[in-house]
Design a protein around this motif. Structure first.
Motif, PDB file in Angstrom:
ATOM      1  N   GLY A   1     -47.070 -17.332 -13.323  1.00  0.00           N
ATOM      2  CA  GLY A   1     -45.646 -17.151 -13.939  1.00  0.00           C
ATOM      3  C   GLY A   1     -44.585 -16.150 -13.081  1.00  0.00           C
ATOM      4  O   GLY A   1     -43.675 -15.745 -13.451  1.00  0.00           O
ATOM      5  N   LEU A   2     -45.053 -16.284 -11.729  1.00  0.00           N
ATOM      6  CA  LEU A   2     -44.070 -15.424 -10.954  1.00  0.00           C
ATOM      7  C   LEU A   2     -43.254 -16.190 -10.240  1.00  0.00           C
ATOM      8  O   LEU A   2     -43.467 -17.384 -10.282  1.00  0.00           O
ATOM      9  CB  LEU A   2     -45.039 -14.653  -9.850  1.00  0.00           C
ATOM     10  CG  LEU A   2     -46.236 -13.872 -10.220  1.00  0.00           C
ATOM     11  CD1 LEU A   2     -47.028 -13.992  -9.192  1.00  0.00           C
ATOM     12  CD2 LEU A   2     -45.555 -12.370 -10.420  1.00  0.00           C
ATOM     13  N   SER A   3     -42.183 -15.775  -9.518  1.00  0.00           N
ATOM     14  CA  SER A   3     -41.326 -16.404  -8.798  1.00  0.00           C
ATOM     15  C   SER A   3     -42.132 -17.145  -7.743  1.00  0.00           C
ATOM     16  O   SER A   3     -42.558 -16.288  -7.081  1.00  0.00           O
ATOM     17  CB  SER A   3     -39.884 -15.695  -8.542  1.00  0.00           C
ATOM     18  OG  SER A   3     -40.208 -14.575  -7.951  1.00  0.00           O
ATOM     19  N   VAL A   4     -41.775 -18.363  -7.452  1.00  0.00           N
ATOM     20  CA  VAL A   4     -42.519 -19.111  -6.538  1.00  0.00           C
ATOM     21  C   VAL A   4     -41.937 -19.122  -5.078  1.00  0.00           C
ATOM     22  O   VAL A   4     -40.795 -19.853  -5.121  1.00  0.00           O
ATOM     23  CB  VAL A   4     -42.905 -20.529  -6.790  1.00  0.00           C
ATOM     24  CG1 VAL A   4     -43.611 -21.382  -5.798  1.00  0.00           C
ATOM     25  CG2 VAL A   4     -43.665 -20.459  -8.026  1.00  0.00           C
ATOM     26  N   ASP A   5     -42.042 -18.285  -4.156  1.00  0.00           N
ATOM     27  CA  ASP A   5     -41.657 -18.041  -2.535  1.00  0.00           C
ATOM     28  C   ASP A   5     -42.562 -18.378  -1.613  1.00  0.00           C
ATOM     29  O   ASP A   5     -42.108 -18.172  -0.641  1.00  0.00           O
ATOM     30  CB  ASP A   5     -40.601 -16.832  -2.727  1.00  0.00           C
ATOM     31  CG  ASP A   5     -41.448 -15.696  -2.976  1.00  0.00           C
ATOM     32  OD1 ASP A   5     -42.644 -15.630  -3.107  1.00  0.00           O
ATOM     33  OD2 ASP A   5     -40.783 -14.519  -3.102  1.00  0.00           O
ATOM     34  N   GLY A   6     -43.900 -18.373  -2.059  1.00  0.00           N
ATOM     35  CA  GLY A   6     -44.748 -18.183  -0.834  1.00  0.00           C
ATOM     36  C   GLY A   6     -45.102 -16.988  -0.198  1.00  0.00           C
ATOM     37  O   GLY A   6     -45.569 -17.098   0.931  1.00  0.00           O
ATOM     38  N   ILE A   7     -44.319 -15.748  -0.471  1.00  0.00           N
ATOM     39  CA  ILE A   7     -44.500 -14.644  -0.143  1.00  0.00           C
ATOM     40  C   ILE A   7     -44.957 -13.631  -0.725  1.00  0.00           C
ATOM     41  O   ILE A   7     -45.201 -13.828  -2.018  1.00  0.00           O
ATOM     42  CB  ILE A   7     -42.986 -13.792   0.169  1.00  0.00           C
ATOM     43  CG1 ILE A   7     -42.176 -14.940   1.224  1.00  0.00           C
ATOM     44  CG2 ILE A   7     -43.120 -12.559   0.645  1.00  0.00           C
ATOM     45  CD1 ILE A   7     -40.576 -14.535   1.095  1.00  0.00           C
ATOM     46  N   VAL A   8     -46.240 -13.051  -0.167  1.00  0.00           N
ATOM     47  CA  VAL A   8     -46.918 -11.937  -1.122  1.00  0.00           C
ATOM     48  C   VAL A   8     -46.184 -10.729  -0.986  1.00  0.00           C
ATOM     49  O   VAL A   8     -46.215  -9.950   0.040  1.00  0.00           O
ATOM     50  CB  VAL A   8     -48.580 -11.927  -0.481  1.00  0.00           C
ATOM     51  CG1 VAL A   8     -49.341 -10.836  -1.215  1.00  0.00           C
ATOM     52  CG2 VAL A   8     -49.035 -13.187  -0.598  1.00  0.00           C
ATOM     53  N   GLY A   9     -45.677 -10.475  -2.022  1.00  0.00           N
ATOM     54  CA  GLY A   9     -45.018  -8.898  -2.210  1.00  0.00           C
ATOM     55  C   GLY A   9     -45.611  -8.171  -3.361  1.00  0.00           C
ATOM     56  O   GLY A   9     -46.701  -8.587  -3.716  1.00  0.00           O
ATOM     57  N   PRO A  10     -44.981  -7.117  -3.771  1.00  0.00           N
ATOM     58  CA  PRO A  10     -45.692  -6.171  -4.841  1.00  0.00           C
ATOM     59  C   PRO A  10     -45.927  -6.950  -6.152  1.00  0.00           C
ATOM     60  O   PRO A  10     -46.845  -6.834  -6.717  1.00  0.00           O
ATOM     61  CB  PRO A  10     -44.543  -5.196  -4.936  1.00  0.00           C
ATOM     62  CG  PRO A  10     -43.890  -5.130  -3.691  1.00  0.00           C
ATOM     63  CD  PRO A  10     -43.602  -6.697  -2.851  1.00  0.00           C
ATOM     64  N   ASN A  11     -45.066  -7.922  -6.576  1.00  0.00           N
ATOM     65  CA  ASN A  11     -45.490  -8.581  -7.924  1.00  0.00           C
ATOM     66  C   ASN A  11     -46.713  -9.237  -7.638  1.00  0.00           C
ATOM     67  O   ASN A  11     -47.273  -9.499  -8.504  1.00  0.00           O
ATOM     68  CB  ASN A  11     -44.008  -9.373  -8.341  1.00  0.00           C
ATOM     69  CG  ASN A  11     -43.077  -8.608  -8.821  1.00  0.00           C
ATOM     70  OD1 ASN A  11     -43.152  -7.290  -9.024  1.00  0.00           O
ATOM     71  ND2 ASN A  11     -41.689  -9.003  -8.421  1.00  0.00           N
ATOM     72  N   THR A  12     -46.717 -10.030  -6.531  1.00  0.00           N
ATOM     73  CA  THR A  12     -47.725 -11.059  -6.229  1.00  0.00           C
ATOM     74  C   THR A  12     -48.993 -10.283  -6.099  1.00  0.00           C
ATOM     75  O   THR A  12     -49.998 -10.596  -6.651  1.00  0.00           O
ATOM     76  CB  THR A  12     -47.442 -11.971  -5.021  1.00  0.00           C
ATOM     77  OG1 THR A  12     -46.314 -12.630  -5.390  1.00  0.00           O
ATOM     78  CG2 THR A  12     -48.753 -13.038  -4.888  1.00  0.00           C
ATOM     79  N   TRP A  13     -49.169  -9.226  -5.380  1.00  0.00           N
ATOM     80  CA  TRP A  13     -50.244  -8.300  -5.139  1.00  0.00           C
ATOM     81  C   TRP A  13     -50.607  -7.887  -6.588  1.00  0.00           C
ATOM     82  O   TRP A  13     -52.037  -7.820  -6.443  1.00  0.00           O
ATOM     83  CB  TRP A  13     -49.865  -7.318  -4.306  1.00  0.00           C
ATOM     84  CG  TRP A  13     -49.842  -7.157  -2.816  1.00  0.00           C
ATOM     85  CD1 TRP A  13     -48.787  -7.106  -1.888  1.00  0.00           C
ATOM     86  CD2 TRP A  13     -51.028  -7.582  -1.909  1.00  0.00           C
ATOM     87  NE1 TRP A  13     -49.174  -7.323  -0.543  1.00  0.00           N
ATOM     88  CE2 TRP A  13     -50.580  -7.504  -0.667  1.00  0.00           C
ATOM     89  CE3 TRP A  13     -52.515  -7.929  -2.272  1.00  0.00           C
ATOM     90  CZ2 TRP A  13     -51.446  -7.739   0.497  1.00  0.00           C
ATOM     91  CZ3 TRP A  13     -53.357  -8.017  -1.138  1.00  0.00           C
ATOM     92  CH2 TRP A  13     -52.566  -8.099   0.081  1.00  0.00           C
ATOM     93  N   GLU A  14     -49.872  -7.589  -7.463  1.00  0.00           N
ATOM     94  CA  GLU A  14     -50.307  -7.054  -8.621  1.00  0.00           C
ATOM     95  C   GLU A  14     -51.253  -7.775  -9.241  1.00  0.00           C
ATOM     96  O   GLU A  14     -52.092  -7.347 -10.302  1.00  0.00           O
ATOM     97  CB  GLU A  14     -49.241  -6.464  -9.571  1.00  0.00           C
ATOM     98  CG  GLU A  14     -48.404  -5.078  -9.132  1.00  0.00           C
ATOM     99  CD  GLU A  14     -49.172  -4.060  -9.137  1.00  0.00           C
ATOM    100  OE1 GLU A  14     -49.996  -3.825  -9.886  1.00  0.00           O
ATOM    101  OE2 GLU A  14     -48.659  -3.178  -8.584  1.00  0.00           O
ATOM    102  N   GLU A  15     -50.780  -9.376  -9.234  1.00  0.00           N
ATOM    103  CA  GLU A  15     -51.715 -10.313 -10.026  1.00  0.00           C
ATOM    104  C   GLU A  15     -52.828 -10.622  -9.060  1.00  0.00           C
ATOM    105  O   GLU A  15     -53.970 -11.148  -9.581  1.00  0.00           O
ATOM    106  CB  GLU A  15     -50.812 -11.227 -10.113  1.00  0.00           C
ATOM    107  CG  GLU A  15     -49.692 -10.949 -11.086  1.00  0.00           C
ATOM    108  CD  GLU A  15     -49.994 -10.522 -12.295  1.00  0.00           C
ATOM    109  OE1 GLU A  15     -51.061 -10.941 -13.012  1.00  0.00           O
ATOM    110  OE2 GLU A  15     -49.218  -9.612 -12.960  1.00  0.00           O
TER     111      GLU A  15
END
Ligand SMILES: [Zn+2]
Length: 314
Positions: A229-243
Motif C-alpha cells: 500500500g505504499l506509493s509505487v515509484d520503484g525507489i527505496v526510501g524511508p517508507n519502503t525501508w520501514e516495510e
C-alpha cells in the motif's frame, strides 16, 4: 578501537580483491553518529565513584595543547572555574544536552560561536584542579550529568561514537539518530545487496544478487510497494525501508535471506571476517554486537530497526 577499524579496512580490501566484488564507497563511521570522542588517547579516570568523590565525567589523557574537538555540534562558550575545571569550554547542543571540556590550556572558540561536530575547540592542559594533562569530558542533560562508558586504560578514538549509556538526540533509549538512505535505478552499492536479499526475504525471487539497482530491482520494488500500500515509484526510501527490513533475532529466529543480507553487509561493508551463510551463530552475533557497540546502539545482538538503519547509513 583504532586497530579494529584498520582491520576492517584491510578486510574490505581483501574481500574486494579475492572475491572480485565491486569497490564500495563508504562514509566515515561517525558521520551520522550522536556524540563522538573529542580526542584520541587513554581514559585515565572513568565516570563514577572514586576516592575524591563522584566523578561526573571521564578524564582522557593527552599532552599540553593536544587539540580537543567538539563531540557534537552546538553553541560553544569559553568559561572559567579556577578551583574546579579551570579553563573550560562548554557546548550547548540545543536540546537539553550540554557537553563540557575541562582543564584546557587554550580556547579555540569565542562565546556564542557555533561549532560543528569534530571542529577544534580547545588545547589540552592542566588548568584548575587537575593532577596531570587531560581533558575532563562531561555530558549533561537538563543539568544532570550523564553516564559515559569506558574503563581506566581504555583507548578512545576521536570522531568515533561514544557508546550510549545516555539517551541522546530525540530522547530515545536506542539513539534513533541514523537515517535510511535512498536508492534508485542506476545505483550500485553494498546497500543494494541488502535490498536484493530483503526482497528475497519478502518472498520475491531475483535472478541477480549483484548490488546493482537495475530493472529487476526496480520492478520488484514496485511490486513490493504495491503489495504494502505504499506509493509505487520503484525507489527505496524511508517508507519502503520501514516495510522492507526484517528483524534477525538469534539462532532460533534467523530468517535465511535477512540473516544472509545482514552478514553480507557486516562482511563486505563493515569488514567483519564472518561467514555469509544465512545462519545466525556465535560468529554473527559477535560481529553484530561489536557493530552495535561501535555505532552507539544498544548491544543486544538483534538486527532490528535501529541496527538495520545504522548498517545502511554507515
Ligand atoms: Zn575529570
Amino acid at each position: 578501537m583504532g586497530k579494529k577499524w584498520a582491520r576492517r579496512n584491510f578486510l574490505r580490501t581483501v574481500g574486494a580483491t579475492v572475491l572480485t566484488l565491486p569497490v564500495m564507497t563508504t562514509t566515515a563511521a561517525a558521520a551520522q553518529a550522536d556524540f563522538v570522542w573529542p580526542v584520541s588517547d587513554h581514559i585515565n579516570s572513568p565516570y563514577g565513584p572514586r576516592g575524591s568523590g563522584y566523578h561526573y565525567g571521564v578524564d582522557i589523557d593527552g599532552e599540553t595543547e593536544d587539540p580537543i574537538y567538539a563531540s557534537r555540534a552546538g553553541t560553544a562558550y569559553a568559561a572559567e572555574d579556577p578551583g574546579g575545571y579551570g579553563q573550560y569550554v562548554y557546548i550547548d547542543h540545543g536540546d537539553g544536552y550540554v557537553s563540557e571540556y575541562g582543564h584546557v590550556n587554550s580556547y579555540d572558540v569565542y562565546d556564542g560561536e557555533w561549532v560543528e561536530r569534530g571542529e577544534q575547540i580547545a588545547g589540552m592542559g592542566t588548568t584548575g584542579s587537575s593532577t596531570g594533562v587531560h581533558v575532563h569530558l562531561e555530558i549533561e542533560h537538563d543539568g544532570s550529568p550523564q553516564s559515559i562508558p569506558g574503563d581506566k586504560g581504555d583507548w578512545v578514538t576521536q570522531g568515533e561514537p561514544i557508546p550510549k549509556d545516555f539517551p541522546g538526540i530525540g530522547g530515545t533509549d536506542t539513539g534513533n539518530y541514523y537515517s535510511w538512505p535512498t536508492y534508485s535505478r542506476g545505483d550500485q552499492s553494498e546497500g543494494v545487496y541488502s535490498i536484493q536479499y530483503l526482497l528475497e526475504e519478502q518472498g520475491y525471487n531475483l535472478n541477480y544478487h549483484d548490488g546493482i539497482y537495475g530493472s529487476e530491482v526496480e520492478n520488484t520494488v514496485e511490486s513490493f510497494q504495491s503489495s504494502q500500500g505504499l506509493s509505487v515509484d520503484g525507489i527505496v526510501g524511508p517508507n519502503t525501508w520501514e516495510e522492507l527490513y526484517v528483524t534477525v533475532y538469534d539462532a532460533n529466529n534467523d530468517p535465511y535471506w535477512a540473516t544472509y543480507g545482514a552478514q553480507h553487509h557486516l562482511r563486505y561493508d563493515q569488514g567483519y571476517s564472518i561467514s555469509v551463510d544465512g545462519y545466525y551463530g556465535p560468529e554473527t552475533e559477535g560481529a553484530v554486537e561489536d557493530f552495535q557497540s561501535n555505532a552507539g546502539l544498544t548491544v543486544d545482538g538483534i538486527v532490528g530497526h535501529d541496527t538495520w538503519q545504522a548498517l545502511m547509513d554507515l
